[in-house]
Write a protein that holds these residues in place. Sequence first.
Motif, PDB file in Angstrom:
ATOM      1  N   ARG A   1       7.030   3.547   1.872  1.00  0.00           N
ATOM      2  CA  ARG A   1       7.253   3.479   3.173  1.00  0.00           C
ATOM      3  C   ARG A   1       8.162   2.174   3.711  1.00  0.00           C
ATOM      4  O   ARG A   1       8.955   1.899   4.091  1.00  0.00           O
ATOM      5  CB  ARG A   1       6.071   3.441   4.191  1.00  0.00           C
ATOM      6  CG  ARG A   1       6.169   3.399   5.588  1.00  0.00           C
ATOM      7  CD  ARG A   1       5.068   3.444   6.447  1.00  0.00           C
ATOM      8  NE  ARG A   1       4.964   3.118   7.781  1.00  0.00           N
ATOM      9  CZ  ARG A   1       4.833   1.809   8.246  1.00  0.00           C
ATOM     10  NH1 ARG A   1       4.757   0.884   7.373  1.00  0.00           N
ATOM     11  NH2 ARG A   1       5.099   1.610   9.732  1.00  0.00           N
TER      12      ARG A   1
ATOM     13  N   ARG B   1       0.767  -1.016   0.049  1.00  0.00           N
ATOM     14  CA  ARG B   1       0.121   0.143  -0.016  1.00  0.00           C
ATOM     15  C   ARG B   1       0.987   1.152  -0.104  1.00  0.00           C
ATOM     16  O   ARG B   1       0.704   2.047  -0.950  1.00  0.00           O
ATOM     17  CB  ARG B   1      -1.157   0.087   1.040  1.00  0.00           C
ATOM     18  CG  ARG B   1      -1.904  -1.127   0.960  1.00  0.00           C
ATOM     19  CD  ARG B   1      -2.964  -1.171   2.445  1.00  0.00           C
ATOM     20  NE  ARG B   1      -3.923  -1.955   2.286  1.00  0.00           N
ATOM     21  CZ  ARG B   1      -4.996  -2.276   3.084  1.00  0.00           C
ATOM     22  NH1 ARG B   1      -5.113  -1.328   4.242  1.00  0.00           N
ATOM     23  NH2 ARG B   1      -5.610  -3.126   3.069  1.00  0.00           N
ATOM     24  N   ASN B   2       1.813   1.568   1.070  1.00  0.00           N
ATOM     25  CA  ASN B   2       2.625   2.419   0.974  1.00  0.00           C
ATOM     26  C   ASN B   2       4.059   1.970   0.487  1.00  0.00           C
ATOM     27  O   ASN B   2       4.793   1.701   1.407  1.00  0.00           O
ATOM     28  CB  ASN B   2       2.642   2.929   2.321  1.00  0.00           C
ATOM     29  CG  ASN B   2       3.414   4.496   2.444  1.00  0.00           C
ATOM     30  OD1 ASN B   2       4.370   4.668   1.659  1.00  0.00           O
ATOM     31  ND2 ASN B   2       2.939   5.242   3.490  1.00  0.00           N
ATOM     32  N   LYS B   3       4.171   2.008  -0.722  1.00  0.00           N
ATOM     33  CA  LYS B   3       5.620   1.308  -1.094  1.00  0.00           C
ATOM     34  C   LYS B   3       6.809   2.092  -0.764  1.00  0.00           C
ATOM     35  O   LYS B   3       7.797   1.292  -0.502  1.00  0.00           O
ATOM     36  CB  LYS B   3       5.295   1.389  -2.746  1.00  0.00           C
ATOM     37  CG  LYS B   3       4.283   0.500  -3.240  1.00  0.00           C
ATOM     38  CD  LYS B   3       4.304   0.210  -4.713  1.00  0.00           C
ATOM     39  CE  LYS B   3       3.271  -0.705  -5.152  1.00  0.00           C
ATOM     40  NZ  LYS B   3       1.790  -0.443  -4.658  1.00  0.00           N
TER      41      LYS B   3
END
Length: 257
Positions: free
Chosen positions: A77, A73-75
């Motif tokens: 991060r 989802r938060n690549k």
Amino acid sequence: MEDRNRRRGRYFALDELRGLVFISMVLYHGMWDLVYMFGHEIAWYEGTAGYVWQQSICWCFILLSGFCWAFGRNKYRHAGLVFGAGFLVTLVTCLFLPEDRVVFGVLTFLGTAAFLTTLLQPLLSRCRPAPGLIASIVLFVFTRNVNVGFLGFEEWRLLKLPEGLYDNFVTAFLGFPPGDFYSTDYFSLIPWLFLFLSGYFLYRCVMCSQKEEPLHFLKRGRAPALRWIGQRSLLLYLLHQPALYVLLHLWAWYFDK
């Protein structure tokens, strides 16, 4: 919990595959410690069989990481977290085990590869999946030996590269280590980024299928223990080598009494 994860699209079989590869890696590292830290001679491990075992682990991890890149989802991060874990491994080994230090290890590579794939996604998404997969595989094969000064794959050495490429710490990060560079776990951008991208394009090839949900068969898990390991592989990776070190020291102390 399982039903909720399925609704969110969790592919349990991939977690279980990651867990299986992780166990193989722990066993391999345990053998490495026995041979190179505790001085046991194990001929097959130091020969072709051990090398094939080691390569099977890193190939599976990197290919699987590229395949699973799209699920994040938060690549950015995630990439930063993995890279930071790799930096921690480097820091600890350089401070406490300099003779077995890890510089540009697999976590550093995976974090960098995930970051670059995310950064280049607008460009990569314009590449057709099948040609992208073929190109990535070909580039990996042709650059597999760059770390040792050649283009080519394993024993096949196609072209010797200029020695001037192998100059410093930065070139080592890219794939061209100087003669005095040393690391017990070394994964440079070249050639391994191409294997990561092979996984990335393989996922896209599968998703191009005419089936409504081509990966549905991966949602059914059959090994909860492997799944648990696979879902926590980063944390367990950071813990496994210290745990092995302590266990083997206790084993040596007990049998040497």
